[in-house]
Design a protein around this motif. Structure first.
Motif, mmCIF file in Angstrom:
data_model
loop_
_atom_site.group_PDB
_atom_site.id
_atom_site.type_symbol
_atom_site.label_atom_id
_atom_site.label_comp_id
_atom_site.label_asym_id
_atom_site.label_seq_id
_atom_site.Cartn_x
_atom_site.Cartn_y
_atom_site.Cartn_z
ATOM 1 N N UNK A 134 34.212 37.404 34.860
ATOM 2 C CA UNK A 134 34.104 37.308 36.314
ATOM 3 C C UNK A 134 33.140 36.189 36.703
ATOM 4 N N UNK A 180 36.943 31.838 46.046
ATOM 5 C CA UNK A 180 37.176 33.264 46.272
ATOM 6 C C UNK A 180 38.269 33.488 47.317
ATOM 7 N N UNK A 181 38.366 32.576 48.276
ATOM 8 C CA UNK A 181 39.378 32.734 49.317
ATOM 9 C C UNK A 181 40.770 32.952 48.697
ATOM 10 N N UNK A 184 39.975 35.703 44.744
ATOM 11 C CA UNK A 184 39.166 36.925 44.565
ATOM 12 C C UNK A 184 40.013 38.084 44.061
ATOM 13 N N UNK A 185 41.142 38.295 44.712
ATOM 14 C CA UNK A 185 41.992 39.441 44.372
ATOM 15 C C UNK A 185 43.423 39.143 44.798
ATOM 16 N N UNK B 138 31.879 44.674 47.555
ATOM 17 C CA UNK B 138 33.121 43.902 47.547
ATOM 18 C C UNK B 138 33.655 43.757 46.127
ATOM 19 N N UNK B 139 32.737 43.837 45.153
ATOM 20 C CA UNK B 139 33.179 43.885 43.752
ATOM 21 C C UNK B 139 33.789 45.263 43.464
ATOM 22 N N UNK B 142 37.286 45.502 45.580
ATOM 23 C CA UNK B 142 38.271 44.418 45.456
ATOM 24 C C UNK B 142 38.593 43.722 46.764
ATOM 25 N N UNK B 143 37.848 44.054 47.827
ATOM 26 C CA UNK B 143 38.113 43.399 49.118
ATOM 27 C C UNK B 143 37.531 41.983 49.088
ATOM 28 N N UNK B 144 38.301 41.046 49.621
ATOM 29 C CA UNK B 144 37.864 39.648 49.578
ATOM 30 C C UNK B 144 36.663 39.428 50.508
ATOM 31 N N UNK B 145 35.489 39.096 49.932
ATOM 32 C CA UNK B 145 34.286 38.981 50.758
ATOM 33 C C UNK B 145 34.334 37.796 51.722
#
Lengths: 259, 394
Positions: A134, A180-181, A184-185, B138-139, B142-145
């Motif tokens: 990460x 991250x935009x 991130x996920x 946020x870690x 999993x929500x995008x910070x």
């Protein structure tokens, strides 16, 4: 070093662009580290190619992150950027995050990329590969360990300093946010990319550091499997960032492939 | 003055070598839940709820619960569940949920529904806090910070609208889109339960709260006196700019407080638990505490420069007590410190944290009792002297 630095307007987004050299246009898409400086690697390539190094939206001096939600928005952005530069086609090389963007661009617009080089590219989820560490949770020294073959080298300490200046810190904060935009996920991949790699039909070279601790060579193999006719090569004694850690052999490989 | 007992419901049973920072760099997110023993959990949840319920008998105005994820610092990932338990075992006190982490939730309408339920169940005793959540969360979720600030603003607007405008209506946001917003039940309090905003030193948040369209109570947490003063001054300034007078009930302080018979005894009994709170419970990895885009660019640069102020692991309890992160002392000392702070900073809401870290039940009760019988009445009288017009409205 007579490279040119400018801010260009891409449909309302101010984009920082470095360029130099002459020959066939070569678009370089940078990594999450945001290497938007005229590196020795670019100087080497500019002897044979017209090298363009834009900063992605939100990185370095580029604005426009407000228009980016996913990697696909970056594909639209780079299509627009190629239009703005008058590039009907180009050679495209991308490192890490930039490799992912390059692969997505190739999937969407195979006709605009003459040859493609992906270096340590993220973008795929591959069950057979070790999970990526990460980077968003890593400290500076931990990032050096993850990214460099030799984390204690002068180069590694210069690229990721222990005590960054205010300017360096600002660049790091921007790079983290812009990465991250889109990453991130899901964590630095597009779940659909792997099944669309068949759309990449141009000659493709995959370059991996032989000691990449961030994006293991297994991801390179996954790209190789998905992209017909692609070739995977490794750079010796090299971590995640071949253009930065081993510019000579990496530039040489690219020059031979692109010519 | 309003005085609301704060509780974090910490998990005190850490490994004996937890002070090895290499082995345990944080008590959040990556600190394995194998260290949580649910059998011990049964006892501590019930003990902590008993403490909150006892606060009503002791004369507190309210009791506070809050949301935190994946940590030993505070084991209330779903604060509305704790609030629900309290609605049935208390009769008078306000129940303050401080707060729900709006951007961390999949959908803000769940918060709107749950708070409305609680407000109806409790007969209108709910205060609804909204927060963005700690950066590390946020870690966890999993929500995008990088959307944290946008999602907070949009979720807030949707919730307020869902409580105040008759449904069904449609809501088209960037992050939330709903064709049919029509929350059943509606909250009992009109126009809606009071909104309070706990904040971790953000001036922007203070200014936002003080805006005349909101007038939300702005609550400072774990900050030294001089920082709190600056933040509260910004709130007063905002009110002046909009030609109204800020009420003391728009400013609150959350503070760990330990009071005992003498200063020396207070330090001897209390310091170890305050050390647990700041040195173990609030042990963070900086990169995780401030994930990408969580702070605005200017706030992120400011935080990078002033990180030492919130790196509690490097401050001793005496230093923190001196600077006003917490209050430890005899009845006289605690009275004086809090009365001075109230006078100088203009706040009217105090949220004492009286169960602190690994403080056991008997010591917690002693602290609560002494605070409620000796300190609280004094502060109420002081407040009434300072604000005679408000004397009866508390």
């Amino acid at each position: 070093m007579a490279f040119k630095e400018e801010l260009i307007d891409i449909h309302g987004s101010q984009i920082q662009l470095l360029s130099d050299g002459s020959g066939e246009p070569l678009l370089y898409l940078h990594s999450a580290g945001g290497e938007v400086a005229w590196l020795p690697f670019f100087e080497m390539l500019s002897r044979d190619f017209k090298v363009y190094v834009p900063a992605h939206p939100g990185f370095s001096k580029s604005g426009g992150l407000d228009k980016i939600d996913t990697v696909h928005d970056l594909v639209f952005h780079y299509t627009d950027l190629m239009d703005a530069l008058g590039l009907k086609t180009a050679l495209v090389a991308g490192l890490s995050l930039g490799g992912w963007i390059a692969a997505e661009l190739a999937v969407h617009h195979p006709e605009r990329i003459r040859k493609l080089a992906l270096m340590g590219a993220v973008g795929l989820y591959w069950k057979g590969a070790p999970p990526m560490p990460d980077i968003f949770a890593a400290s500076g020294p931990q990032t050096r360990e993850i990214v460099f073959f030799d984390p204690n080298s002068e180069l590694a300490r210069m690229v990721i300093p222990d005590n960054p200046t205010a300017e360096q810190l600002e660049a790091v904060l921007k790079a983290r946010e812009a990465t991250a935009r889109v990453g991130w996920n899901p964590y630095l991949y597009d779940p659909r990319l792997i099944e669309r790699l068949y759309r990449i039909t141009m000659p493709t070279l995959l370059i991996w550091g032989d000691s990449d601790r961030l994006v293991s060579i297994e991801y390179g193999k996954a790209y190789q499997k998905g992209i017909k006719g692609s070739r995977l090569m490794t750079i010796e004694k090299c971590g995640h960032a071949p253009p930065i850690e081993r510019p000579e052999p990496t530039a040489k490989a690219l020059r031979e492939f692109f010519k | 003055m309003q005085c609301h007992l704060f509780h974090l419901m910490p998990y005190p049973h850490l490994p004996p070598d937890f002070d090895d920072m290499k082995k345990y760099p944080t008590s959040w997110v990556i600190f394995s839940n194998k260290h949580y023993d649910p059998v011990k959990g049964v006892e501590i949840y019930n003990r902590y709820l008993d403490e909150l319920e006892w606060a009503e008998e002791l004369g507190f105005d309210g009791v506070c619960v809050n949301e935190h994820h994946q940590n030993a610092y505070g084991t209330m990932p779903a604060p509305n569940i704790m609030a629900a338990a309290l609605t049935r075992r208390t009769k008078r006190v306000k129940i303050l949920v401080l707060g729900n982490g709006l951007p961390l939730r999949d959908h803000p309408l769940r918060v709107a529904e749950e708070i409305a339920m609680l407000d109806v169940m409790s007969g209108g005793r709910i205060v609804s806090g909204f927060v963005r959540g700690v950066g590390v969360e946020y870690f966890s979720m999993g929500v995008n910070p990088t959307y944290s600030r946008e999602r907070f603003a949009e979720a807030h607007d949707l919730i307020i609208k869902s409580w105040t405008e008759p449904g069904p209506f449609d809501f088209e946001g960037k992050h939330y889109r709903v064709r049919y917003v029509n929350v059943w039940p509606r909250p009992l309090q009109k126009p809606h339960p009071p909104i309070w905003i706990p904040s971790f030193g953000s001036r922007d948040t203070g200014v936002w709260c003080a805006h005349p369209s909101r007038k939300y109570a702005f609550l400072s947490t774990y900050l030294p006196d001089k920082t709190v003063k600056g933040l509260f001054d910004a709130c007063f300034e905002t009110a002046r700019q909009h030609n109204y007078e800020l009420s003391p009930y728009q400013l609150g302080r959350l503070m760990p407080i330990y009071v005992a018979e003498t200063d020396e005894q207070a330090r001897r009994e209390g310091n170890q638990h305050i050390a647990w709170l700041f040195h173990r419970g609030l042990r963070y990895i900086p990169e995780m505490l401030f994930p990408p885009g969580y702070l605005s660019p200017s706030a992120a640069l400011f935080m990078a420069k002033s990180y030492h102020e919130v790196d509690w692991t490097k401050l001793s309890v005496d230093e923190m007590s001196e600077a006003g992160y917490c209050v430890v002392g005899s009845v006289e000392t605690v009275k004086r410190r809090l009365a001075n702070s109230m006078k100088e900073m203009g706040w009217g809401i105090l949220m004492p944290l009286l169960q602190i870290g690994d403080m056991p039940a008997d010591r917690t009760r002693k602290n609560m009792k002494l605070f409620a019988t000796e300190v609280m009445p004094y502060l109420r009288a002081e407040f009434d002297n300072l604000h005679p017009m408000m004397a009866k409205s508390a």
